[in-house]
Design a protein around this motif. Structure first.
Motif, mmCIF file in Angstrom:
data_model
loop_
_atom_site.group_PDB
_atom_site.id
_atom_site.type_symbol
_atom_site.label_atom_id
_atom_site.label_comp_id
_atom_site.label_asym_id
_atom_site.label_seq_id
_atom_site.Cartn_x
_atom_site.Cartn_y
_atom_site.Cartn_z
ATOM 1 N N THR B 16 33.208 -6.244 117.731
ATOM 2 C CA THR B 16 31.624 -6.347 117.696
ATOM 3 C C THR B 16 31.204 -5.041 116.769
ATOM 4 N N VAL B 17 32.009 -4.040 116.713
ATOM 5 C CA VAL B 17 31.639 -3.103 115.564
ATOM 6 C C VAL B 17 32.739 -2.915 114.760
ATOM 7 N N GLU B 27 34.839 6.747 120.423
ATOM 8 C CA GLU B 27 33.765 7.589 120.591
ATOM 9 C C GLU B 27 32.411 7.104 120.784
ATOM 10 N N LEU B 28 32.071 5.795 120.205
ATOM 11 C CA LEU B 28 30.974 5.304 120.425
ATOM 12 C C LEU B 28 30.949 4.818 121.733
ATOM 13 N N TRP B 257 27.456 -6.684 112.340
ATOM 14 C CA TRP B 257 28.293 -5.493 111.742
ATOM 15 C C TRP B 257 27.630 -4.571 110.790
ATOM 16 N N ASP B 258 26.373 -5.228 110.321
ATOM 17 C CA ASP B 258 25.740 -4.291 109.255
ATOM 18 C C ASP B 258 25.009 -3.316 110.071
ATOM 19 N N ALA B 259 24.712 -3.796 111.349
ATOM 20 C CA ALA B 259 23.705 -2.555 112.010
ATOM 21 C C ALA B 259 24.294 -1.285 112.380
ATOM 22 N N PRO B 260 23.547 -0.290 112.597
ATOM 23 C CA PRO B 260 24.231 1.088 112.919
ATOM 24 C C PRO B 260 24.909 0.705 114.271
ATOM 25 N N THR B 264 23.903 -0.844 117.903
ATOM 26 C CA THR B 264 24.892 -2.335 118.431
ATOM 27 C C THR B 264 25.087 -2.151 119.883
ATOM 28 N N ALA B 265 25.590 -0.513 119.949
ATOM 29 C CA ALA B 265 26.073 -0.393 121.412
ATOM 30 C C ALA B 265 24.897 -0.281 122.422
ATOM 31 N N ALA B 266 23.968 0.227 122.182
ATOM 32 C CA ALA B 266 22.876 0.298 122.941
ATOM 33 C C ALA B 266 22.283 -1.158 123.355
ATOM 34 N N THR B 267 22.300 -2.058 122.364
ATOM 35 C CA THR B 267 21.853 -3.273 122.599
ATOM 36 C C THR B 267 22.906 -3.845 123.660
#
Lengths: 278, 278
Positions: B16-17, B27-28, B257-260, B264-267
């Motif tokens: 996803t990342v 760490e994310l 993938w292009d998003a910060p 992404t993790a927050a979403t």
């Protein structure tokens, strides 16, 4: 090959030569000694129903099917009623054109909905409403399972088994299933479902699965033999199930559409003989 | 919602990342209080196996699965042997990383072949060869049914039912199935097959089916809630079947993938709570 199918049962589905009007497509079939044609409603309407019927009859062609009815799944009741009216018209057109088969693409999820069960119940209800008209005019409704990649937007009936479960709710003289190799080739249950279908098979359509898929996955079809589908076992199973009708070659492919129609027709005949032939 | 799943069972699949290395992905997860991660072999190799295992352990994360083994279908016997060796290595890596689940993408048609049965027998043979090693190291092989649009080139196991029929050939402590919503949501038999799967479910992966499909259909996945999949009934069925493990969010999507990564993790967290949450 055992279970092979002779060229006398080849039908050219009009979608394969999408750029041609009805009369041109009929003339193409005659030139290439293709004895049957699968018609599309838009091209029939363009020619005029009575004129279309006369053209096909005068050419001595069989009409293997009319494409297509369906698209039953709408959140709005008025839209569902309109779809039923349109399908009744399609049944009448099929009868006038001299075919006993109307192919159904049943519809995807209603706009804004995620409930597959709801969509499937809408389809069952709609088909039930159409059965009396189909029986009265001697036209069978052919439920076509579409490839699961079209489940959301075109047809929530995604496997032959599911199409059959639905068809068996209705009388055999009114409702059957379409076996289209492009949509069902991947299914590990395919042979078993074809055997279970038996005389419920009202149409056998062939084209190949070609990689890579194009951006518009609707157009990812290829000439028989250009892709990965193993036509021998599928054709043998359809034959063993008792299907003895016409076999339509139906190819949605931008490259095929751009080719000269006579080249397309010649390729259709040649591949049919080589891959499906007796 | 009954059958809802708490955030304590959320796992972020590393795909996803995709742009992040293993340490950054770990760490994310820590920053967003995501308690588990699904790892990919290429990123593990890049970090070094021992280092990767230490990093995840030090962060206090569970490893919900290792992706992936499989790709068993090759015309050439030497290539099949190489695939087995690679899968044995993957089992060992899974064990060292502290996960009991290796996800298998089993493979499409061998190059130049059209015989689905042959490909399926190759897969059954390969899994059978791997069972002793899987049992010895306490890692379960998760057969993932891929969407039928990937049948030709990635995985000839195209439905959960087929994956299950295959899994049931082997001991339950060695072979199970992966339920990935993107691949199986369309299936009219899904609820029945999930119930039949019971404790054979070794991984539940979620993402959404978003229209239109992109040119590369591998990347057509969306955040949970952005598409048409009805997660409630599927999640309830998986829970009722007895699955109580981590739930991976795995999204292949160029835009994601292009998003910060923090966005992404927050979403991921927000949607998981809203759509799958108890």
């Amino acid at each position: 090959m055992n279970g092979g199918i002779g060229l006398d049962r080849l039908s050219l589905n009009q979608a394969t030569v999408k750029r041609l009007g009805l009369r041109e497509a009929v003339e193409l079939c005659v030139r290439h000694e293709i004895g049957a044609i699968g018609l599309w409603r838009d091209r029939v309407a363009e020619a005029g129903l009575a004129e279309a019927a006369a053209t096909v009859r005068a050419a001595g062609l069989r009409v293997s099917s009319l494409c297509r009815g369906g698209f039953f799944t709408h959140a709005d009741a008025e839209a569902r009623r309109a779809a039923l009216a349109d399908n009744r018209a399609a049944i009448a057109e099929a009868a006038e054109l001299g075919t006993d088969t109307l192919v159904l693409v049943c519809g995807g999820l209603p706009a804004g909905q995620r409930d597959l069960g709801l969509a499937r119940r809408m389809i069952a209800d709609a088909i039930g409403s159409l059965v009396p008209e189909a029986q009265r005019l001697g036209v069978r409704l052919g439920i076509e399972a579409l490839h699961p990649m079209f489940c959301a937007d075109r047809c929530v009936i995604s496997s032959l088994g599911e199409a059959l479960d639905l068809a068996f709710l209705f009388p055999a003289d009114a409702v059957g299933v379409v076996v289209d190799t492009y949509h069902v080739w991947w299914d590990a249950r395919l042979a078993a479902e074809i055997a279970r279908a038996g005389r419920r098979i009202v149409s056998y359509q062939v084209c190949d699965w070609v990689l890579p898929l194009p951006a518009d996955t609707l157009l990812g079809r290829g000439h028989v033999g250009d892709g990965v589908i193993d036509f021998g076992p599928i054709t043998a199973a359809v034959t063993a199930a008792g299907y003895d009708g016409d076999v339509e070659v139906e190819i949605f492919n931008a490259g095929v559409w751009d080719a000269p129609p006579d080249v397309t027709a010649a390729t259709v005949v040649e591949r049919f003989a080589a891959v499906l032939g007796a």
